[in-house]
Enzyme design. Structure first.
Site, PDB file in Angstrom:
ATOM      1  N   ARG A 232       0.840  -1.192   0.000  1.00  0.00           N
ATOM      2  CA  ARG A 232       0.000   0.000   0.000  1.00  0.00           C
ATOM      3  C   ARG A 232       0.876   1.244   0.000  1.00  0.00           C
ATOM      4  O   ARG A 232       1.835   1.342   0.767  1.00  0.00           O
ATOM      5  CB  ARG A 232      -0.928   0.029   1.235  1.00  0.00           C
ATOM      6  CG  ARG A 232      -2.113  -0.910   1.148  1.00  0.00           C
ATOM      7  CD  ARG A 232      -3.152  -0.393   0.158  1.00  0.00           C
ATOM      8  NE  ARG A 232      -4.312  -1.261   0.080  1.00  0.00           N
ATOM      9  CZ  ARG A 232      -4.457  -2.238  -0.797  1.00  0.00           C
ATOM     10  NH1 ARG A 232      -3.487  -2.501  -1.662  1.00  0.00           N
ATOM     11  NH2 ARG A 232      -5.568  -2.956  -0.832  1.00  0.00           N
ATOM     12  N   GLU A 261      -1.807   8.071  -6.636  1.00  0.00           N
ATOM     13  CA  GLU A 261      -1.759   7.349  -7.907  1.00  0.00           C
ATOM     14  C   GLU A 261      -2.755   7.967  -8.888  1.00  0.00           C
ATOM     15  O   GLU A 261      -3.884   8.269  -8.494  1.00  0.00           O
ATOM     16  CB  GLU A 261      -2.060   5.869  -7.678  1.00  0.00           C
ATOM     17  CG  GLU A 261      -1.035   5.194  -6.771  1.00  0.00           C
ATOM     18  CD  GLU A 261      -1.292   3.708  -6.559  1.00  0.00           C
ATOM     19  OE1 GLU A 261      -2.280   3.179  -7.135  1.00  0.00           O
ATOM     20  OE2 GLU A 261      -0.522   3.072  -5.820  1.00  0.00           O
ATOM     21  N   HIS A 279       1.276  -0.036 -10.122  1.00  0.00           N
ATOM     22  CA  HIS A 279       0.345  -0.835  -9.317  1.00  0.00           C
ATOM     23  C   HIS A 279      -0.050  -2.114 -10.056  1.00  0.00           C
ATOM     24  O   HIS A 279      -1.223  -2.381 -10.310  1.00  0.00           O
ATOM     25  CB  HIS A 279      -0.898  -0.018  -8.963  1.00  0.00           C
ATOM     26  CG  HIS A 279      -1.559  -0.472  -7.694  1.00  0.00           C
ATOM     27  ND1 HIS A 279      -2.165   0.378  -6.817  1.00  0.00           N
ATOM     28  CD2 HIS A 279      -1.701  -1.707  -7.140  1.00  0.00           C
ATOM     29  CE1 HIS A 279      -2.655  -0.287  -5.787  1.00  0.00           C
ATOM     30  NE2 HIS A 279      -2.384  -1.566  -5.971  1.00  0.00           N
TER      31      HIS A 279
END
Length: 547
Positions: A232, A261, A279
Protein backbone atom coordinates in the site's frame (compact mmCIF):
# COMPACT_ATOMS: atom_id res chain seq x y z
CA UNK A 1 -33.65 -10.85 -13.80
CA UNK A 2 -30.83 -9.08 -11.97
CA UNK A 3 -28.84 -6.39 -13.76
CA UNK A 4 -25.08 -6.21 -13.13
CA UNK A 5 -22.91 -3.30 -14.24
CA UNK A 6 -19.16 -3.75 -14.79
CA UNK A 7 -17.36 -0.39 -14.96
CA UNK A 8 -13.68 -1.38 -14.97
CA UNK A 9 -11.59 -3.77 -17.04
CA UNK A 10 -12.62 -7.17 -15.66
CA UNK A 11 -11.68 -10.53 -17.19
CA UNK A 12 -14.45 -11.84 -19.49
CA UNK A 13 -13.36 -15.40 -18.73
CA UNK A 14 -13.74 -14.75 -15.02
CA UNK A 15 -17.21 -13.27 -15.52
CA UNK A 16 -18.36 -16.24 -17.60
CA UNK A 17 -20.51 -17.89 -14.90
CA UNK A 18 -22.34 -14.63 -14.28
CA UNK A 19 -22.77 -13.76 -17.96
CA UNK A 20 -24.17 -17.18 -18.79
CA UNK A 21 -26.51 -17.37 -15.78
CA UNK A 22 -30.19 -17.20 -16.81
CA UNK A 23 -31.12 -14.86 -13.96
CA UNK A 24 -28.47 -12.20 -14.62
CA UNK A 25 -27.86 -9.59 -17.30
CA UNK A 26 -24.29 -8.26 -17.36
CA UNK A 27 -23.47 -4.94 -18.99
CA UNK A 28 -19.87 -3.76 -19.41
CA UNK A 29 -19.20 -0.02 -19.55
CA UNK A 30 -15.53 0.56 -18.64
CA UNK A 31 -14.11 4.07 -18.20
CA UNK A 32 -17.60 5.52 -17.82
CA UNK A 33 -17.48 9.20 -16.70
CA UNK A 34 -18.82 9.68 -13.19
CA UNK A 35 -21.69 11.92 -14.30
CA UNK A 36 -22.84 9.30 -16.78
CA UNK A 37 -22.49 6.59 -14.16
CA UNK A 38 -24.72 8.56 -11.77
CA UNK A 39 -27.42 8.76 -14.44
CA UNK A 40 -27.63 4.99 -14.98
CA UNK A 41 -26.59 3.42 -11.63
CA UNK A 42 -30.19 3.43 -10.39
CA UNK A 43 -31.10 0.67 -12.86
CA UNK A 44 -28.67 -1.94 -11.51
CA UNK A 45 -28.80 -4.54 -8.74
CA UNK A 46 -25.03 -5.14 -8.55
CA UNK A 47 -21.87 -3.22 -9.46
CA UNK A 48 -18.45 -4.78 -10.17
CA UNK A 49 -15.38 -2.55 -10.04
CA UNK A 50 -11.62 -2.74 -9.73
CA UNK A 51 -9.64 0.28 -8.55
CA UNK A 52 -10.47 2.88 -11.20
CA UNK A 53 -14.15 3.50 -10.44
CA UNK A 54 -14.69 5.63 -7.33
CA UNK A 55 -17.85 4.49 -5.54
CA UNK A 56 -18.63 7.61 -3.52
CA UNK A 57 -21.49 8.48 -1.17
CA UNK A 58 -22.76 10.87 -3.85
CA UNK A 59 -22.87 8.09 -6.42
CA UNK A 60 -24.64 5.76 -3.99
CA UNK A 61 -27.40 8.31 -3.42
CA UNK A 62 -28.51 7.55 -6.98
CA UNK A 63 -28.20 3.77 -6.56
CA UNK A 64 -31.81 3.02 -5.59
CA UNK A 65 -31.78 -0.70 -6.51
CA UNK A 66 -28.15 -1.54 -5.74
CA UNK A 67 -27.73 -4.45 -3.34
CA UNK A 68 -24.13 -5.53 -3.94
CA UNK A 69 -20.86 -3.78 -4.76
CA UNK A 70 -18.11 -6.23 -5.72
CA UNK A 71 -14.45 -5.24 -5.71
CA UNK A 72 -12.54 -7.56 -8.06
CA UNK A 73 -9.51 -7.48 -5.79
CA UNK A 74 -8.70 -6.96 -2.12
CA UNK A 75 -8.50 -3.29 -1.14
CA UNK A 76 -11.75 -1.29 -1.00
CA UNK A 77 -10.14 2.16 -0.71
CA UNK A 78 -12.11 3.33 -3.76
CA UNK A 79 -15.46 2.38 -2.18
CA UNK A 80 -17.20 4.40 0.53
CA UNK A 81 -18.02 1.35 2.65
CA UNK A 82 -19.73 3.42 5.36
CA UNK A 83 -22.09 5.01 2.84
CA UNK A 84 -22.83 1.60 1.32
CA UNK A 85 -23.54 0.13 4.75
CA UNK A 86 -25.91 2.95 5.60
CA UNK A 87 -27.89 2.11 2.44
CA UNK A 88 -27.88 -1.61 3.24
CA UNK A 89 -25.59 -2.43 0.31
CA UNK A 90 -23.27 -5.39 0.75
CA UNK A 91 -19.64 -4.78 -0.22
CA UNK A 92 -17.68 -7.89 -1.17
CA UNK A 93 -14.13 -8.50 -2.34
CA UNK A 94 -11.87 -11.35 -3.45
CA UNK A 95 -9.35 -11.50 -0.61
CA UNK A 96 -7.21 -14.47 -1.65
CA UNK A 97 -7.29 -14.48 -5.41
CA UNK A 98 -4.29 -12.23 -6.05
CA UNK A 99 -1.94 -13.62 -3.38
CA UNK A 100 0.31 -15.46 -5.82
CA UNK A 101 0.37 -12.57 -8.29
CA UNK A 102 1.38 -10.03 -5.61
CA UNK A 103 3.93 -12.48 -4.18
CA UNK A 104 5.60 -13.08 -7.53
CA UNK A 105 5.61 -9.38 -8.39
CA UNK A 106 7.39 -8.69 -5.09
CA UNK A 107 10.07 -11.25 -5.94
CA UNK A 108 10.37 -9.84 -9.48
CA UNK A 109 10.84 -6.34 -8.07
CA UNK A 110 13.42 -7.55 -5.57
CA UNK A 111 15.43 -9.33 -8.27
CA UNK A 112 15.17 -6.32 -10.58
CA UNK A 113 16.38 -4.11 -7.76
CA UNK A 114 19.30 -6.41 -6.92
CA UNK A 115 20.47 -6.72 -10.54
CA UNK A 116 19.38 -3.29 -11.90
CA UNK A 117 17.53 -5.00 -14.73
CA UNK A 118 15.21 -2.14 -15.81
CA UNK A 119 18.08 0.35 -15.94
CA UNK A 120 20.28 -2.05 -17.91
CA UNK A 121 17.44 -2.80 -20.34
CA UNK A 122 16.77 0.89 -20.93
CA UNK A 123 20.41 1.64 -21.77
CA UNK A 124 20.94 -1.47 -23.87
CA UNK A 125 17.76 -0.96 -25.88
CA UNK A 126 18.94 2.60 -26.56
CA UNK A 127 21.99 1.12 -28.32
CA UNK A 128 24.62 1.46 -25.59
CA UNK A 129 26.55 -1.65 -24.52
CA UNK A 130 27.50 -0.87 -20.89
CA UNK A 131 28.60 -3.75 -18.71
CA UNK A 132 30.25 -1.66 -16.02
CA UNK A 133 27.43 0.53 -14.69
CA UNK A 134 25.07 -2.19 -13.56
CA UNK A 135 26.97 -4.36 -11.12
CA UNK A 136 24.37 -5.94 -8.86
CA UNK A 137 24.24 -7.90 -5.63
CA UNK A 138 23.21 -11.48 -4.92
CA UNK A 139 20.24 -12.50 -2.80
CA UNK A 140 22.09 -15.57 -1.54
CA UNK A 141 22.89 -15.33 2.19
CA UNK A 142 21.41 -11.84 2.38
CA UNK A 143 18.89 -10.96 5.10
CA UNK A 144 15.36 -10.12 4.05
CA UNK A 145 13.11 -8.24 6.48
CA UNK A 146 9.40 -8.90 5.87
CA UNK A 147 7.18 -6.28 7.52
CA UNK A 148 3.72 -7.90 7.62
CA UNK A 149 3.44 -11.68 7.75
CA UNK A 150 -0.06 -12.12 6.34
CA UNK A 151 -0.79 -14.30 3.32
CA UNK A 152 1.39 -12.40 0.86
CA UNK A 153 4.21 -11.74 3.30
CA UNK A 154 4.26 -15.41 4.23
CA UNK A 155 4.39 -16.53 0.60
CA UNK A 156 7.20 -14.06 -0.11
CA UNK A 157 9.17 -15.42 2.85
CA UNK A 158 8.72 -19.01 1.65
CA UNK A 159 10.01 -18.19 -1.83
CA UNK A 160 12.85 -16.00 -0.59
CA UNK A 161 14.13 -18.95 1.44
CA UNK A 162 14.69 -20.82 -1.82
CA UNK A 163 17.25 -18.13 -2.73
CA UNK A 164 19.13 -18.97 0.45
CA UNK A 165 18.07 -15.79 2.20
CA UNK A 166 17.83 -15.35 5.96
CA UNK A 167 14.31 -14.15 6.79
CA UNK A 168 13.32 -11.79 9.60
CA UNK A 169 9.55 -11.42 9.99
CA UNK A 170 7.55 -8.79 11.84
CA UNK A 171 3.82 -8.90 12.46
CA UNK A 172 1.79 -8.08 15.58
CA UNK A 173 0.25 -11.56 15.38
CA UNK A 174 3.37 -13.54 14.45
CA UNK A 175 4.11 -16.04 17.21
CA UNK A 176 7.42 -17.75 17.90
CA UNK A 177 5.80 -21.09 17.10
CA UNK A 178 4.52 -19.99 13.69
CA UNK A 179 7.86 -18.34 12.86
CA UNK A 180 9.63 -21.58 13.72
CA UNK A 181 7.31 -23.59 11.47
CA UNK A 182 8.01 -21.18 8.61
CA UNK A 183 11.75 -21.41 9.20
CA UNK A 184 12.12 -17.69 9.83
CA UNK A 185 13.07 -15.49 12.78
CA UNK A 186 10.45 -13.41 14.57
CA UNK A 187 11.87 -9.91 14.79
CA UNK A 188 11.06 -6.40 15.93
CA UNK A 189 10.86 -3.51 13.49
CA UNK A 190 14.12 -2.17 14.89
CA UNK A 191 15.91 -5.50 14.40
CA UNK A 192 14.69 -5.63 10.81
CA UNK A 193 16.08 -2.12 10.30
CA UNK A 194 19.52 -2.87 11.69
CA UNK A 195 20.01 -6.35 10.20
CA UNK A 196 18.24 -6.43 6.82
CA UNK A 197 19.84 -6.08 3.40
CA UNK A 198 16.39 -6.01 1.78
CA UNK A 199 13.11 -4.92 3.39
CA UNK A 200 9.73 -5.69 1.83
CA UNK A 201 6.42 -4.20 2.98
CA UNK A 202 3.25 -6.29 3.28
CA UNK A 203 1.04 -4.43 5.75
CA UNK A 204 -2.33 -2.75 5.27
CA UNK A 205 -2.44 1.04 5.44
CA UNK A 206 -3.70 2.04 8.89
CA UNK A 207 -3.15 4.96 11.25
CA UNK A 208 -0.26 3.04 12.79
CA UNK A 209 1.40 1.97 9.51
CA UNK A 210 1.04 5.26 7.63
CA UNK A 211 4.56 6.67 7.34
CA UNK A 212 5.95 3.63 9.18
CA UNK A 213 9.14 3.86 7.13
CA UNK A 214 10.10 7.48 7.79
CA UNK A 215 13.25 9.51 8.41
CA UNK A 216 13.66 8.10 11.93
CA UNK A 217 13.26 4.51 10.76
CA UNK A 218 15.54 4.96 7.78
CA UNK A 219 18.30 6.27 10.03
CA UNK A 220 18.20 2.95 11.92
CA UNK A 221 18.64 0.85 8.77
CA UNK A 222 21.83 -0.76 7.57
CA UNK A 223 23.74 1.30 4.99
CA UNK A 224 23.03 -0.08 1.52
CA UNK A 225 19.59 -1.49 2.38
CA UNK A 226 17.05 -1.87 -0.45
CA UNK A 227 13.26 -1.46 -0.08
CA UNK A 228 10.39 -3.12 -1.93
CA UNK A 229 6.76 -2.03 -1.54
CA UNK A 230 3.99 -3.87 -3.38
CA UNK A 231 1.46 -3.47 -0.56
CA UNK A 232 0.00 0.00 0.00
CA UNK A 233 1.20 3.48 -0.83
CA UNK A 234 1.69 5.62 2.26
CA UNK A 235 3.40 3.00 4.42
CA UNK A 236 6.71 4.41 3.19
CA UNK A 237 7.23 8.16 3.48
CA UNK A 238 8.29 8.75 -0.12
CA UNK A 239 10.07 12.06 0.55
CA UNK A 240 12.09 10.47 3.36
CA UNK A 241 12.97 7.51 1.14
CA UNK A 242 14.20 9.80 -1.65
CA UNK A 243 16.33 11.75 0.82
CA UNK A 244 17.91 8.53 2.13
CA UNK A 245 18.66 7.33 -1.42
CA UNK A 246 20.12 10.68 -2.47
CA UNK A 247 22.31 10.66 0.64
CA UNK A 248 23.65 7.23 -0.33
CA UNK A 249 22.37 5.49 2.80
CA UNK A 250 19.64 3.49 1.03
CA UNK A 251 20.93 1.74 -2.11
CA UNK A 252 17.60 1.70 -3.91
CA UNK A 253 13.90 0.94 -3.89
CA UNK A 254 11.33 -0.85 -6.03
CA UNK A 255 7.82 0.59 -5.69
CA UNK A 256 4.55 -0.67 -7.14
CA UNK A 257 2.28 1.50 -4.96
CA UNK A 258 2.37 5.18 -4.11
CA UNK A 259 0.86 7.78 -1.80
CA UNK A 260 -0.90 9.35 -4.80
CA UNK A 261 -1.76 7.35 -7.91
CA UNK A 262 -1.06 7.82 -10.74
CA UNK A 263 2.35 8.85 -9.43
CA UNK A 264 3.83 12.01 -10.95
CA UNK A 265 6.62 12.97 -8.54
CA UNK A 266 9.82 13.40 -10.62
CA UNK A 267 11.94 12.56 -7.56
CA UNK A 268 10.49 9.04 -7.76
CA UNK A 269 10.12 8.68 -11.51
CA UNK A 270 13.52 10.01 -12.54
CA UNK A 271 15.76 8.62 -9.82
CA UNK A 272 18.10 5.98 -11.33
CA UNK A 273 18.04 3.99 -8.08
CA UNK A 274 14.25 3.69 -7.89
CA UNK A 275 12.28 1.15 -9.95
CA UNK A 276 8.60 1.97 -10.40
CA UNK A 277 5.65 0.00 -11.77
CA UNK A 278 2.02 1.24 -12.06
CA UNK A 279 0.34 -0.83 -9.32
CA UNK A 280 0.76 -4.15 -11.14
CA UNK A 281 0.83 -6.45 -8.10
CA UNK A 282 -2.43 -8.18 -9.01
CA UNK A 283 -2.12 -7.74 -12.77
CA UNK A 284 -1.70 -11.26 -14.08
CA UNK A 285 -4.06 -13.11 -16.37
CA UNK A 286 -4.57 -15.75 -13.71
CA UNK A 287 -5.19 -13.32 -10.85
CA UNK A 288 -7.65 -11.24 -12.83
CA UNK A 289 -9.54 -14.37 -13.83
CA UNK A 290 -9.57 -15.58 -10.23
CA UNK A 291 -10.87 -12.31 -8.75
CA UNK A 292 -13.58 -12.10 -11.42
CA UNK A 293 -14.54 -15.74 -10.81
CA UNK A 294 -14.71 -15.19 -7.05
CA UNK A 295 -16.92 -12.11 -7.16
CA UNK A 296 -19.12 -13.61 -9.91
CA UNK A 297 -19.73 -16.74 -7.84
CA UNK A 298 -20.43 -14.66 -4.74
CA UNK A 299 -22.91 -12.37 -6.50
CA UNK A 300 -24.82 -15.42 -7.71
CA UNK A 301 -24.86 -16.87 -4.18
CA UNK A 302 -26.05 -13.63 -2.61
CA UNK A 303 -28.99 -13.21 -4.98
CA UNK A 304 -29.90 -16.89 -5.31
CA UNK A 305 -29.30 -18.28 -1.78
CA UNK A 306 -28.57 -15.18 0.40
CA UNK A 307 -25.22 -16.75 1.30
CA UNK A 308 -22.39 -14.28 1.93
CA UNK A 309 -18.74 -15.33 2.15
CA UNK A 310 -16.52 -12.28 1.69
CA UNK A 311 -18.46 -9.26 2.91
CA UNK A 312 -16.29 -6.41 4.15
CA UNK A 313 -19.25 -4.75 5.86
CA UNK A 314 -22.26 -6.03 7.75
CA UNK A 315 -24.08 -8.90 5.99
CA UNK A 316 -27.85 -8.92 5.70
CA UNK A 317 -29.93 -9.95 8.71
CA UNK A 318 -33.60 -10.63 9.30
CA UNK A 319 -35.64 -7.53 10.09
CA UNK A 320 -36.28 -8.63 13.68
CA UNK A 321 -32.64 -9.40 14.42
CA UNK A 322 -31.51 -6.19 12.77
CA UNK A 323 -33.91 -4.11 14.88
CA UNK A 324 -32.57 -5.66 18.09
CA UNK A 325 -28.86 -5.81 17.38
CA UNK A 326 -28.13 -3.02 14.91
CA UNK A 327 -27.18 -0.39 17.55
CA UNK A 328 -24.92 -2.94 19.25
CA UNK A 329 -23.07 -3.80 16.04
CA UNK A 330 -21.62 -0.32 15.73
CA UNK A 331 -20.93 -0.18 19.47
CA UNK A 332 -19.22 -3.59 19.37
CA UNK A 333 -16.88 -2.48 16.59
CA UNK A 334 -16.07 0.68 18.56
CA UNK A 335 -15.41 -1.30 21.74
CA UNK A 336 -12.93 -3.48 19.88
CA UNK A 337 -11.11 -0.47 18.48
CA UNK A 338 -10.87 1.21 21.90
CA UNK A 339 -9.81 -1.82 23.91
CA UNK A 340 -6.91 -2.76 21.60
CA UNK A 341 -5.57 0.80 21.91
CA UNK A 342 -5.88 0.55 25.69
CA UNK A 343 -3.67 -2.56 25.46
CA UNK A 344 -0.98 -0.20 24.14
CA UNK A 345 -1.77 -1.34 20.59
CA UNK A 346 -0.31 -4.78 21.26
CA UNK A 347 -1.71 -7.83 19.50
CA UNK A 348 -3.69 -9.83 22.09
CA UNK A 349 -3.22 -13.52 22.79
CA UNK A 350 -6.57 -13.89 24.58
CA UNK A 351 -9.98 -12.25 24.15
CA UNK A 352 -13.06 -12.65 26.37
CA UNK A 353 -16.58 -11.39 25.68
CA UNK A 354 -19.29 -11.26 28.36
CA UNK A 355 -22.97 -10.63 27.59
CA UNK A 356 -25.48 -9.67 30.29
CA UNK A 357 -29.23 -9.12 30.55
CA UNK A 358 -31.55 -9.66 27.58
CA UNK A 359 -28.62 -10.12 25.20
CA UNK A 360 -28.15 -13.65 26.52
CA UNK A 361 -31.43 -14.66 24.85
CA UNK A 362 -30.36 -13.37 21.43
CA UNK A 363 -28.26 -15.01 18.74
CA UNK A 364 -25.11 -12.98 19.37
CA UNK A 365 -22.84 -14.68 16.82
CA UNK A 366 -22.86 -11.65 14.53
CA UNK A 367 -22.28 -9.34 17.49
CA UNK A 368 -19.38 -11.51 18.65
CA UNK A 369 -17.83 -11.36 15.20
CA UNK A 370 -18.26 -7.58 15.21
CA UNK A 371 -16.45 -7.22 18.55
CA UNK A 372 -13.63 -9.46 17.32
CA UNK A 373 -13.42 -7.59 14.03
CA UNK A 374 -13.07 -4.32 15.94
CA UNK A 375 -10.12 -5.76 17.86
CA UNK A 376 -8.39 -7.22 14.81
CA UNK A 377 -9.02 -4.31 12.46
CA UNK A 378 -6.58 -2.08 14.32
CA UNK A 379 -3.69 -4.14 12.94
CA UNK A 380 -5.29 -5.86 9.95
CA UNK A 381 -7.37 -2.97 8.55
CA UNK A 382 -9.76 -3.94 5.75
CA UNK A 383 -8.30 -7.44 5.43
CA UNK A 384 -10.54 -8.51 8.34
CA UNK A 385 -14.32 -8.65 8.08
CA UNK A 386 -17.28 -10.27 9.80
CA UNK A 387 -16.86 -13.44 7.80
CA UNK A 388 -13.15 -14.09 8.27
CA UNK A 389 -12.67 -12.71 11.81
CA UNK A 390 -12.85 -16.14 13.49
CA UNK A 391 -10.56 -17.69 10.89
CA UNK A 392 -7.99 -14.93 11.35
CA UNK A 393 -8.09 -15.37 15.13
CA UNK A 394 -7.27 -19.04 14.72
CA UNK A 395 -4.63 -18.28 12.11
CA UNK A 396 -2.96 -15.80 14.46
CA UNK A 397 -3.16 -18.15 17.43
CA UNK A 398 -5.50 -15.93 19.49
CA UNK A 399 -7.92 -17.70 21.83
CA UNK A 400 -11.35 -16.25 22.58
CA UNK A 401 -14.16 -17.10 24.94
CA UNK A 402 -17.82 -15.99 25.05
CA UNK A 403 -19.76 -16.03 28.32
CA UNK A 404 -23.48 -15.30 28.75
CA UNK A 405 -24.45 -14.14 32.23
CA UNK A 406 -28.00 -14.05 33.64
CA UNK A 407 -27.28 -10.99 35.80
CA UNK A 408 -28.02 -7.60 34.25
CA UNK A 409 -25.18 -5.46 35.66
CA UNK A 410 -27.68 -2.67 36.27
CA UNK A 411 -28.81 -2.41 32.64
CA UNK A 412 -31.26 -4.30 30.48
CA UNK A 413 -28.39 -5.12 28.12
CA UNK A 414 -24.68 -4.85 28.79
CA UNK A 415 -21.51 -6.31 27.31
CA UNK A 416 -17.88 -6.39 28.37
CA UNK A 417 -14.83 -7.05 26.21
CA UNK A 418 -11.38 -7.82 27.58
CA UNK A 419 -8.11 -8.44 25.74
CA UNK A 420 -4.84 -9.58 27.22
CA UNK A 421 -1.26 -10.36 26.36
CA UNK A 422 0.66 -12.06 29.12
CA UNK A 423 0.02 -10.19 32.36
CA UNK A 424 -1.30 -7.06 30.62
CA UNK A 425 -5.07 -6.69 30.23
CA UNK A 426 -7.51 -4.06 29.03
CA UNK A 427 -11.26 -4.15 29.58
CA UNK A 428 -14.23 -2.12 28.36
CA UNK A 429 -17.94 -2.33 29.18
CA UNK A 430 -20.79 -0.65 27.30
CA UNK A 431 -24.51 -0.58 26.52
CA UNK A 432 -27.12 1.25 24.44
CA UNK A 433 -29.64 3.41 26.29
CA UNK A 434 -33.00 4.47 24.90
CA UNK A 435 -32.88 8.15 24.02
CA UNK A 436 -29.15 8.40 24.75
CA UNK A 437 -27.56 5.90 22.37
CA UNK A 438 -24.29 4.06 22.95
CA UNK A 439 -22.43 4.55 26.22
CA UNK A 440 -19.04 3.29 27.39
CA UNK A 441 -19.65 2.56 31.07
CA UNK A 442 -16.44 0.91 32.19
CA UNK A 443 -12.73 1.12 31.34
CA UNK A 444 -10.63 -1.42 33.21
CA UNK A 445 -11.83 -1.18 36.84
CA UNK A 446 -13.21 2.36 36.56
CA UNK A 447 -16.87 3.27 36.05
CA UNK A 448 -17.55 6.13 33.64
CA UNK A 449 -20.29 7.28 31.24
CA UNK A 450 -18.90 8.31 27.84
CA UNK A 451 -20.49 8.51 24.41
CA UNK A 452 -18.15 7.03 21.76
CA UNK A 453 -16.69 9.84 19.66
CA UNK A 454 -14.03 9.96 16.96
CA UNK A 455 -11.40 11.38 19.33
CA UNK A 456 -11.25 10.26 22.95
CA UNK A 457 -8.48 11.34 25.31
CA UNK A 458 -7.78 8.74 28.00
CA UNK A 459 -5.87 9.97 31.04
CA UNK A 460 -4.73 8.02 34.08
CA UNK A 461 -3.84 10.19 37.07
CA UNK A 462 -3.75 10.59 40.83
CA UNK A 463 -7.05 11.78 42.31
CA UNK A 464 -5.77 15.12 43.58
CA UNK A 465 -7.39 18.61 43.59
CA UNK A 466 -6.82 20.74 40.50
CA UNK A 467 -6.06 17.92 38.05
CA UNK A 468 -9.16 18.52 35.92
CA UNK A 469 -8.41 22.24 35.73
CA UNK A 470 -4.79 21.67 34.71
CA UNK A 471 -5.79 19.33 31.91
CA UNK A 472 -8.51 21.65 30.66
CA UNK A 473 -6.24 24.69 30.73
CA UNK A 474 -3.43 22.91 28.90
CA UNK A 475 -5.75 21.71 26.14
CA UNK A 476 -7.19 25.20 25.85
CA UNK A 477 -3.70 26.64 25.50
CA UNK A 478 -3.22 24.30 22.50
CA UNK A 479 -6.58 25.28 20.96
CA UNK A 480 -8.14 21.87 21.66
CA UNK A 481 -11.88 22.07 22.38
CA UNK A 482 -13.34 19.61 24.90
CA UNK A 483 -16.78 18.16 24.19
CA UNK A 484 -17.32 16.23 27.42
CA UNK A 485 -15.25 15.07 30.36
CA UNK A 486 -15.88 12.07 32.61
CA UNK A 487 -13.89 11.03 35.67
CA UNK A 488 -13.80 7.57 37.23
CA UNK A 489 -12.16 6.48 40.46
CA UNK A 490 -12.22 3.58 42.87
CA UNK A 491 -11.23 5.49 46.02
CA UNK A 492 -10.74 9.10 47.08
CA UNK A 493 -7.15 10.19 46.59
CA UNK A 494 -6.16 7.03 44.76
CA UNK A 495 -5.68 6.33 41.10
CA UNK A 496 -8.34 7.68 38.75
CA UNK A 497 -9.04 8.08 35.06
CA UNK A 498 -10.35 10.92 32.94
CA UNK A 499 -11.96 10.41 29.52
CA UNK A 500 -12.53 13.47 27.36
CA UNK A 501 -14.22 13.75 23.97
CA UNK A 502 -12.37 16.16 21.67
CA UNK A 503 -13.29 18.04 18.53
CA UNK A 504 -10.01 17.23 16.79
CA UNK A 505 -6.95 15.06 17.11
CA UNK A 506 -3.94 15.70 19.33
CA UNK A 507 -0.31 15.91 18.32
CA UNK A 508 2.34 13.80 20.03
CA UNK A 509 3.74 17.05 21.43
CA UNK A 510 0.51 17.80 23.32
CA UNK A 511 0.47 14.26 24.73
CA UNK A 512 4.04 14.73 25.89
CA UNK A 513 3.20 18.03 27.59
CA UNK A 514 0.19 16.43 29.31
CA UNK A 515 2.33 13.68 30.79
CA UNK A 516 4.53 16.37 32.28
CA UNK A 517 1.72 17.41 34.64
CA UNK A 518 2.57 16.37 38.18
CA UNK A 519 0.42 13.39 39.14
CA UNK A 520 -0.65 12.60 35.58
CA UNK A 521 0.63 9.10 34.86
CA UNK A 522 -0.57 8.39 31.32
CA UNK A 523 -2.26 10.19 28.42
CA UNK A 524 -3.41 8.42 25.28
CA UNK A 525 -5.47 9.47 22.28
CA UNK A 526 -8.05 6.84 21.31
CA UNK A 527 -9.33 7.16 17.76
CA UNK A 528 -12.48 5.59 16.31
CA UNK A 529 -12.87 5.16 12.57
CA UNK A 530 -16.62 4.52 12.36
CA UNK A 531 -18.58 6.84 14.61
CA UNK A 532 -21.28 7.32 11.97
CA UNK A 533 -21.73 3.96 10.25
CA UNK A 534 -25.18 3.21 11.69
CA UNK A 535 -28.00 5.33 13.01
CA UNK A 536 -28.81 4.66 16.67
CA UNK A 537 -31.95 2.77 15.60
CA UNK A 538 -35.30 2.47 17.26
CA UNK A 539 -34.40 -0.18 19.80
CA UNK A 540 -36.08 0.67 23.11
CA UNK A 541 -33.95 -0.10 26.13
CA UNK A 542 -34.65 0.85 29.68
CA UNK A 543 -32.09 1.28 32.39
CA UNK A 544 -33.09 -0.93 35.31
CA UNK A 545 -32.20 -0.75 38.95
CA UNK A 546 -28.82 -2.19 39.87
CA UNK A 547 -28.90 -5.33 41.94
Amino acid sequence: MYKVLVTDGISSTGLKSLMEHPHFVVERQPTLPVEELKKIIGDYDALIVRSQTKVTAELLQAAEKLRVIARAGVGVDNIDVNAATRKGIIVINAPGANTIAATEHTLAMMLSLARKIPQAHQKTSAGEWDRNSFKGVELYKKTLGVIGMGKIGTEVAKRAKSFGMNILGFDPYLTEDRAKKLGITKASLDLIATESDFITIHTPLTNDTRGLVNDDYLRKTKKGVRFVNCARGGVIDEKALVRAIQAGHVAGAALDVFEKEPVSDPDLLQNPNIIVTPHLGASTVEAQEKVAQEVSAEIIEIFETQSIQNAVNMPQMSGETQAKLQPYLLLGDQMGQVVIQLLNKQAPTKIEINYYGDLIDEDTELLTRTLLKGVLSYHLSDSVNLINALHLLKEQGVSYNVVKNATNKGFANYMELSVSQGSEEARIGATVLNGYGARILKINQYRIDVKPEKYLLYIKHRDVPGMIGKVGSLLGDHNINIGTMQVGRTEVGGEAIMVLTLDKTLSANVIQVLTGIDGLEEAQLLELSNVDVFEPGQLELEKVESI
